[in-house]
Design a protein around this motif. Structure first.
Motif, mmCIF file in Angstrom:
data_model
loop_
_atom_site.group_PDB
_atom_site.id
_atom_site.type_symbol
_atom_site.label_atom_id
_atom_site.label_comp_id
_atom_site.label_asym_id
_atom_site.label_seq_id
_atom_site.Cartn_x
_atom_site.Cartn_y
_atom_site.Cartn_z
ATOM 1 N N ALA A 19 2.128 -6.000 12.184
ATOM 2 C CA ALA A 19 3.037 -4.720 12.103
ATOM 3 C C ALA A 19 2.150 -3.866 12.695
ATOM 4 N N ASP A 20 3.115 -2.739 13.083
ATOM 5 C CA ASP A 20 1.806 -1.788 14.549
ATOM 6 C C ASP A 20 2.068 -0.220 13.605
ATOM 7 N N GLU A 21 1.539 0.369 13.749
ATOM 8 C CA GLU A 21 0.929 1.738 13.267
ATOM 9 C C GLU A 21 1.784 2.224 12.848
ATOM 10 N N ARG A 22 3.508 2.412 13.385
ATOM 11 C CA ARG A 22 4.785 3.096 12.374
ATOM 12 C C ARG A 22 4.976 2.225 11.333
ATOM 13 N N GLY A 23 4.648 1.140 11.698
ATOM 14 C CA GLY A 23 5.467 -0.247 10.885
ATOM 15 C C GLY A 23 4.627 -0.158 9.439
ATOM 16 N N LEU A 24 3.314 -0.039 10.073
ATOM 17 C CA LEU A 24 2.201 0.202 8.955
ATOM 18 C C LEU A 24 2.540 1.341 7.830
ATOM 19 N N ALA A 25 2.433 2.581 8.185
ATOM 20 C CA ALA A 25 2.329 3.583 7.616
ATOM 21 C C ALA A 25 4.111 3.677 6.569
ATOM 22 N N ALA A 26 5.046 3.284 7.500
ATOM 23 C CA ALA A 26 6.504 2.810 6.556
ATOM 24 C C ALA A 26 6.330 1.859 5.298
ATOM 25 N N ALA A 27 5.551 0.935 5.653
ATOM 26 C CA ALA A 27 5.603 0.256 4.129
ATOM 27 C C ALA A 27 4.840 0.729 3.973
ATOM 28 N N GLY A 28 3.844 1.635 3.638
ATOM 29 C CA GLY A 28 2.691 1.516 2.782
ATOM 30 C C GLY A 28 3.278 2.770 2.077
ATOM 31 N N SER A 94 -5.614 6.772 -2.253
ATOM 32 C CA SER A 94 -5.745 6.180 -0.939
ATOM 33 C C SER A 94 -5.369 6.135 0.691
ATOM 34 N N ALA A 95 -4.353 6.884 0.417
ATOM 35 C CA ALA A 95 -3.601 6.916 1.571
ATOM 36 C C ALA A 95 -4.002 7.658 2.904
ATOM 37 N N PRO A 96 -4.703 6.663 4.066
ATOM 38 C CA PRO A 96 -5.604 7.143 5.318
ATOM 39 C C PRO A 96 -5.067 8.471 5.835
ATOM 40 N N GLU A 97 -6.201 9.424 6.208
ATOM 41 C CA GLU A 97 -5.052 10.370 6.806
ATOM 42 C C GLU A 97 -5.371 9.608 8.807
ATOM 43 N N TRP A 99 -4.447 8.221 11.724
ATOM 44 C CA TRP A 99 -3.689 6.603 12.085
ATOM 45 C C TRP A 99 -3.853 6.038 12.932
ATOM 46 N N SER A 100 -4.192 4.545 12.427
ATOM 47 C CA SER A 100 -4.916 3.678 13.259
ATOM 48 C C SER A 100 -4.774 2.550 11.979
ATOM 49 N N PRO A 101 -3.992 1.119 13.446
ATOM 50 C CA PRO A 101 -3.573 -0.083 12.643
ATOM 51 C C PRO A 101 -4.792 -0.239 11.225
ATOM 52 N N GLU A 102 -6.162 -0.421 11.957
ATOM 53 C CA GLU A 102 -7.708 -0.628 10.610
ATOM 54 C C GLU A 102 -6.673 0.068 9.520
ATOM 55 N N SER A 103 -7.797 1.358 9.252
ATOM 56 C CA SER A 103 -7.101 1.782 8.195
ATOM 57 C C SER A 103 -5.850 1.824 7.577
ATOM 58 N N ARG A 105 -3.800 0.179 7.753
ATOM 59 C CA ARG A 105 -3.278 -1.853 6.808
ATOM 60 C C ARG A 105 -4.145 -1.954 6.352
ATOM 61 N N ALA A 106 -4.929 -1.887 5.496
ATOM 62 C CA ALA A 106 -6.170 -2.042 5.298
ATOM 63 C C ALA A 106 -5.207 -1.595 3.651
ATOM 64 N N TRP A 107 -4.098 -0.156 3.043
ATOM 65 C CA TRP A 107 -3.904 0.797 3.076
ATOM 66 C C TRP A 107 -2.476 -0.035 2.304
ATOM 67 N N VAL A 108 -2.309 -0.879 3.507
ATOM 68 C CA VAL A 108 -0.772 -1.147 2.637
ATOM 69 C C VAL A 108 -1.307 -2.449 2.325
ATOM 70 N N GLY A 109 -1.789 -3.362 2.562
ATOM 71 C CA GLY A 109 -2.237 -4.727 1.665
ATOM 72 C C GLY A 109 -2.913 -4.304 0.090
ATOM 73 N N ALA A 110 -3.783 -2.749 -0.108
ATOM 74 C CA ALA A 110 -3.647 -2.707 -1.547
ATOM 75 C C ALA A 110 -1.874 -1.887 -2.225
ATOM 76 N N CYS A 111 -1.277 -0.782 -1.609
ATOM 77 C CA CYS A 111 -0.392 -0.449 -1.745
ATOM 78 C C CYS A 111 1.065 -1.916 -1.995
ATOM 79 N N SER A 112 1.000 -1.974 -1.418
ATOM 80 C CA SER A 112 1.620 -3.802 -1.436
ATOM 81 C C SER A 112 1.475 -5.058 -2.484
ATOM 82 N N GLY A 113 0.408 -5.260 -2.819
ATOM 83 C CA GLY A 113 -0.010 -5.947 -3.918
ATOM 84 C C GLY A 113 -0.277 -5.094 -5.377
ATOM 85 N N THR A 114 0.523 -3.432 -5.192
ATOM 86 C CA THR A 114 -0.048 -2.879 -6.800
ATOM 87 C C THR A 114 1.359 -1.927 -6.966
ATOM 88 N N ALA A 115 2.563 -2.653 -6.283
ATOM 89 C CA ALA A 115 4.157 -2.112 -6.080
ATOM 90 C C ALA A 115 4.339 -3.197 -6.964
#
Length: 194
Positions: A19-28, A94-97, A99-103, A105-115
């Motif tokens: 996913a790109d930045e928009r996709g990652l932010a939307a997913a988280g 933990s939501a990153p301020e 807007w970068s793919p690295e930060s 993606r790490a947030w989405v990975g954590a949010c996905s597991g938590t959800a």
């Protein structure tokens, strides 16, 4: 519950990785939005500015909206209290301020597991960490209906947003739907344990 990967054979982890930045932010944000009833049942609009920032792919607006949501939701009462509310609060904290793919993606990975874990805990049999990780890798064997439903929604959000900004409408619809499902389950459980 059958094993395997619905749709196009890409696991949730693979979708996040691609996913790109928009996709990652939307997913988280979608994960957080669906779990919000556990933290603040009456604050459905708290994340609206963050969704608007995602629609514009505006990093500055994203940072501001995330900060505002933290303040607003920090003042709310926990929906079911305890560690579930704290887990949702942690997703937002933990939501990153940036807007970068690295930060993101790490947030989405954590949010996905938590959800997934939060939904799994409301299934009759519960869900351990091993089951959540297997589901993220594409093996749904043993997943109860709430966990399986959340997994489908996470995949659908990433797949929808991959088609561009128009997919955000579908992502928001899935978040609203998922939030209603979780709210109903939590409400039903509260009535039966009261």
């Amino acid at each position: 519950m059958t094993s395997g990967k619905p749709g196009n054979d890409r696991s949730l982890r693979e979708l996040i990785d691609g996913a790109d930045e928009r996709g990652l932010a939307a997913a988280g944000l979608a994960c957080l939005d669906r779990c919000l009833p556990l933290l603040a049942a009456d604050r459905d609009d708290a994340l609206r500015p963050a969704w608007a920032a995602v629609a514009r792919a505006d990093g500055a607006a994203w940072a501001e909206a995330v900060a505002e949501a933290r303040v607003e939701l920090d003042a709310g009462d926990g929906g079911d209290g305890g560690d579930a509310a704290e887990a949702v609060r942690g997703m937002l904290a933990s939501a990153p301020e940036a807007w970068s793919p690295e930060s993101l993606r790490a947030w989405v990975g954590a949010c996905s597991g938590t959800a997934l874990a939060l939904h799994g805990r409301y299934d009759a049999a519960g869900a351990d960490e091993g089951l959540v990780e297997r589901c993220r890798a594409g093996d749904e064997d043993g997943a109860g209906p709430l966990l399986a439903g959340e997994l489908r929604r996470q995949r659908a959000v990433l797949e929808s947003v991959a088609h561009g900004p128009t997919g955000l409408r579908r992502a928001r619809e899935l978040s609203v739907e998922g939030g209603r499902v979780l709210r109903a389950v939590v409400s039903r459980r509260a009535r039966t344990t009261a």
